[in-house]
Design a protein around this motif. Structure first.
Motif, PDB file in Angstrom:
ATOM      1  N   TYR A 213     -93.947  87.533  24.392  1.00 53.39           N
ATOM      2  CA  TYR A 213     -94.347  88.631  23.523  1.00 53.39           C
ATOM      3  C   TYR A 213     -95.402  89.465  24.230  1.00 53.39           C
ATOM      4  O   TYR A 213     -96.128  88.971  25.094  1.00 53.39           O
ATOM      5  CB  TYR A 213     -94.925  88.050  22.229  1.00 53.39           C
ATOM      6  CG  TYR A 213     -94.752  88.918  21.011  1.00 53.39           C
ATOM      7  CD1 TYR A 213     -93.505  89.032  20.394  1.00 53.39           C
ATOM      8  CD2 TYR A 213     -95.823  89.614  20.459  1.00 53.39           C
ATOM      9  CE1 TYR A 213     -93.343  89.814  19.266  1.00 53.39           C
ATOM     10  CE2 TYR A 213     -95.657  90.401  19.336  1.00 53.39           C
ATOM     11  CZ  TYR A 213     -94.413  90.498  18.736  1.00 53.39           C
ATOM     12  OH  TYR A 213     -94.247  91.285  17.630  1.00 53.39           O
ATOM     13  N   ALA A 216     -99.195  88.361  25.478  1.00 54.58           N
ATOM     14  CA  ALA A 216     -99.263  86.891  25.429  1.00 54.58           C
ATOM     15  C   ALA A 216    -100.014  86.314  26.625  1.00 54.58           C
ATOM     16  O   ALA A 216    -100.372  85.134  26.625  1.00 54.58           O
ATOM     17  CB  ALA A 216     -97.860  86.289  25.356  1.00 54.58           C
ATOM     18  N   ALA A 292     -96.322  81.879  25.245  1.00 53.37           N
ATOM     19  CA  ALA A 292     -96.670  82.154  23.849  1.00 53.37           C
ATOM     20  C   ALA A 292     -98.185  82.140  23.698  1.00 53.37           C
ATOM     21  O   ALA A 292     -98.874  81.325  24.320  1.00 53.37           O
ATOM     22  CB  ALA A 292     -96.034  81.110  22.933  1.00 53.37           C
ATOM     23  N   ASP A 293     -98.690  83.042  22.873  1.00 60.08           N
ATOM     24  CA  ASP A 293    -100.133  83.166  22.629  1.00 60.08           C
ATOM     25  C   ASP A 293    -100.517  82.301  21.437  1.00 60.08           C
ATOM     26  O   ASP A 293    -100.338  82.690  20.286  1.00 60.08           O
ATOM     27  CB  ASP A 293    -100.475  84.632  22.369  1.00 60.08           C
ATOM     28  CG  ASP A 293    -101.948  84.840  22.016  1.00 60.08           C
ATOM     29  OD1 ASP A 293    -102.722  83.860  22.050  1.00 60.08           O
ATOM     30  OD2 ASP A 293    -102.322  85.989  21.712  1.00 60.08           O
ATOM     31  N   ASP A 296    -102.732  83.554  18.415  1.00 58.64           N
ATOM     32  CA  ASP A 296    -102.207  84.491  17.421  1.00 58.64           C
ATOM     33  C   ASP A 296    -101.589  83.705  16.266  1.00 58.64           C
ATOM     34  O   ASP A 296    -100.710  82.870  16.488  1.00 58.64           O
ATOM     35  CB  ASP A 296    -101.148  85.398  18.059  1.00 58.64           C
ATOM     36  CG  ASP A 296    -100.800  86.587  17.182  1.00 58.64           C
ATOM     37  OD1 ASP A 296    -100.509  86.374  15.992  1.00 58.64           O
ATOM     38  OD2 ASP A 296    -100.821  87.728  17.674  1.00 58.64           O
ATOM     39  N   TRP A 299     -97.708  83.307  16.170  1.00 58.26           N
ATOM     40  CA  TRP A 299     -97.079  82.964  17.437  1.00 58.26           C
ATOM     41  C   TRP A 299     -95.676  82.389  17.276  1.00 58.26           C
ATOM     42  O   TRP A 299     -94.793  82.620  18.106  1.00 58.26           O
ATOM     43  CB  TRP A 299     -97.974  82.021  18.255  1.00 58.26           C
ATOM     44  CG  TRP A 299     -98.135  80.628  17.727  1.00 58.26           C
ATOM     45  CD1 TRP A 299     -99.115  80.175  16.907  1.00 58.26           C
ATOM     46  CD2 TRP A 299     -97.306  79.488  18.015  1.00 58.26           C
ATOM     47  NE1 TRP A 299     -98.959  78.837  16.648  1.00 58.26           N
ATOM     48  CE2 TRP A 299     -97.848  78.390  17.319  1.00 58.26           C
ATOM     49  CE3 TRP A 299     -96.162  79.290  18.789  1.00 58.26           C
ATOM     50  CZ2 TRP A 299     -97.282  77.119  17.366  1.00 58.26           C
ATOM     51  CZ3 TRP A 299     -95.598  78.029  18.839  1.00 58.26           C
ATOM     52  CH2 TRP A 299     -96.159  76.961  18.139  1.00 58.26           C
ATOM     53  N   GLN A 302     -93.355  85.236  16.884  1.00 56.53           N
ATOM     54  CA  GLN A 302     -93.262  85.926  18.163  1.00 56.53           C
ATOM     55  C   GLN A 302     -92.326  85.193  19.122  1.00 56.53           C
ATOM     56  O   GLN A 302     -91.547  85.821  19.844  1.00 56.53           O
ATOM     57  CB  GLN A 302     -94.653  86.068  18.779  1.00 56.53           C
ATOM     58  CG  GLN A 302     -95.567  87.011  17.993  1.00 56.53           C
ATOM     59  CD  GLN A 302     -96.988  87.047  18.529  1.00 56.53           C
ATOM     60  OE1 GLN A 302     -97.317  86.351  19.496  1.00 56.53           O
ATOM     61  NE2 GLN A 302     -97.846  87.842  17.906  1.00 56.53           N
ATOM     62  N   TYR A 324     -97.576  77.366  26.476  1.00 59.19           N
ATOM     63  CA  TYR A 324     -98.464  77.717  25.370  1.00 59.19           C
ATOM     64  C   TYR A 324     -99.822  78.120  25.929  1.00 59.19           C
ATOM     65  O   TYR A 324    -100.612  77.284  26.353  1.00 59.19           O
ATOM     66  CB  TYR A 324     -98.578  76.546  24.399  1.00 59.19           C
ATOM     67  CG  TYR A 324     -97.256  76.211  23.742  1.00 59.19           C
ATOM     68  CD1 TYR A 324     -96.755  77.014  22.720  1.00 59.19           C
ATOM     69  CD2 TYR A 324     -96.501  75.125  24.157  1.00 59.19           C
ATOM     70  CE1 TYR A 324     -95.543  76.734  22.127  1.00 59.19           C
ATOM     71  CE2 TYR A 324     -95.280  74.836  23.561  1.00 59.19           C
ATOM     72  CZ  TYR A 324     -94.810  75.646  22.551  1.00 59.19           C
ATOM     73  OH  TYR A 324     -93.598  75.369  21.965  1.00 59.19           O
ATOM     74  N   CYS A 330    -107.638  78.243  20.378  1.00 56.03           N
ATOM     75  CA  CYS A 330    -106.815  77.973  19.190  1.00 56.03           C
ATOM     76  C   CYS A 330    -107.156  76.652  18.506  1.00 56.03           C
ATOM     77  O   CYS A 330    -107.966  75.862  18.983  1.00 56.03           O
ATOM     78  CB  CYS A 330    -105.342  78.006  19.558  1.00 56.03           C
ATOM     79  SG  CYS A 330    -104.846  76.649  20.585  1.00 56.03           S
TER      80      CYS A 330
END
Length: 423
Positions: A213, A216, A292-293, A296, A299, A302, A324, A330
């Motif tokens: 995305y 990311a 992938a973020d 967020d 995610w 996304q 990831y 996170c």
């Protein structure tokens, strides 16, 4: 502080509008999350959101999309906040765009038009500019009759960048001719890429493509691993033009690592088509790194969006490692889940990159054994197979046969046991 306030007022002020309908697909519908993303897109384009309106209806209104009453509310909201632009989260027809401009007295833009404006700002290389221009003309052509107000804005602004006012006012025949020319130019770009791919195959270096995305952390990952020096900012669509760099991931394995343009929800189909010369690199990759973020909250959605675009490009069969990213920012519960599903990293701090490179080597199934072989001249077929299936490093010719140093996988290693030599 005063400078910041002045900069804020210099930004183009916009009201964001979305429509949610029961009959819409997830790609068509507007939610608070997609409106948040639209606001981020607006900021990326250089605008400022001064008001938002999310309308719920059983079905879109054929004439105004959101209904006459709601359109009047949007006009009043724009008046109250000094907005000169209305941006819709949904895709509008040319007639709806024209009607809404008449009601609100302002330029009306939809999500596709806003994304194209960002792409026009971001394109740096000749190829990138060609792709953006093609996408813009494909977007403009059916909307010529409905672009009266925005085409008359000599001051420029969001939605007017790219080909330019004088070109936009040309007739349909000229635009169709230009589209055909751009397609021919891009076909030449694709042919050049095909030649580059064939040359790459000869070197036997596998291609690993970084996908994900937008925002990311793909460019940050490429920079950290290879020192590529790509500008990596915390904003959407910061990278349009792909960059490929060599990376040695172990003593016996070297790869080509390439980043790609970021994906996004509701990515216009004509945009995917225009960027096919860039995006089709994915279908020739030996391995995908899907970044992938984790920081967020959206995610998971996304990830699903990126998977849909990968499938659209016909690359869903290519082996893929989930990466990831931003694990330093996170929730611990999310971290526990991702440990089971893929490789957790922080491209910014370097955490987990050793595990990622190890996973890449394992997934490629190559680079396990560096061997020296003496192949008799009578076994020419074996030498041909070695060139096809392994990474041949050196070739020398001796009286007894051909001396070859190569990096082979487990299968080839077993077949070549009888020809191994220390000499």
């Amino acid at each position: 502080m005063t400078d910041n306030i002045e900069q804020e007022y210099q930004k183009e002020r916009a009201v964001l509008v979305g429509l949610s309908c029961r009959g819409f697909t997830a790609e068509e519908d507007s939610t608070e999350e997609t409106m948040d993303e639209l606001e981020a897109l607006l900021e990326t384009a250089g605008g400022a959101c001064v008001g938002r309106a999310l309308q719920n209806r059983p079905a879109p209104d054929a004439r105004t999309f959101i209904g006459e009453g709601k359109a009047e509310e949007v006009r009043m909201l724009a008046d109250a906040n000094g907005a000169d632009l209305i941006v819709f989260d949904n895709e509008l027809s040319p007639s709806q765009m024209r009607t809404l401009e008449e009601i609100t007295g302002r330029t009306v833009l939809d999500r596709s038009g806003l994304i194209l404006d960002i792409f026009a700002q971001r394109a740096r290389t000749g190829e990138g500019k060609l792709q953006v221009e093609l996408a813009q003309y494909q977007y403009i052509l059916p909307r010529l009759a409905g672009l009266g107000k925005s085409m008359s804005r000599l001051g420029g602004g969001i939605g007017t960048r790219g080909p330019g006012e004088t070109k936009l006012e040309s007739d349909r025949r000229h635009i169709r001719s230009r589209i055909d020319k751009l397609k021919r130019d891009l076909e030449q770009v694709r042919q050049v890429r095909a030649v580059q791919r064939r040359q790459r195959k000869k070197t036997e270096l596998p291609l690993v493509a970084i996908v994900g995305y937008t925002n990311a952390g793909k460019s940050t990952l490429l920079n950290t691993l290879t020192g590529a020096g790509i500008e990596a900012n915390d904003r959407l669509f910061d990278t349009l033009d792909p960059t490929t760099r060599k990376k040695r991931i172990s003593d016996t394995q070297e790869i080509l690592l390439s980043d790609t343009v970021g994906f996004i929800r509701k990515l216009p189909h004509h945009l995917v088509s225009a960027f096919k010369a860039t995006l089709e690199e994915l279908s020739y990759a030996d391995l995908l790194l899907h970044v992938a973020d984790l920081s967020d909250p959206q995610w998971r959605e996304q990830v699903r969006t990126v998977e849909r675009v990968i499938a659209q490009l016909g690359a869903q069969q290519i082996p893929c490692i989930m990466v990831y990213n931003k694990s330093d920012k996170c929730d611990p519960d999310v971290l526990e889940f991702t440990e089971r599903e893929g490789v957790r990293i922080s491209a910014k701090t370097g955490e987990g990159l050793d595990r990622l490179l190890s996973a890449v080597e394992t997934a490629l199934g190559r680079g396990k054994h560096r061997v020296r072989l003496l192949i008799p001249y009578s076994e020419g077929a074996l030498l041909d197979a070695l060139h096809r299936e392994a990474q041949v490093l050196t070739v020398e010719y001796a009286a007894e046969g051909t001396l070859v140093e190569a990096v082979v996988d487990d299968k080839t290693y077993g077949r070549m046991q009888a020809y191994m030599t220390d000499g």
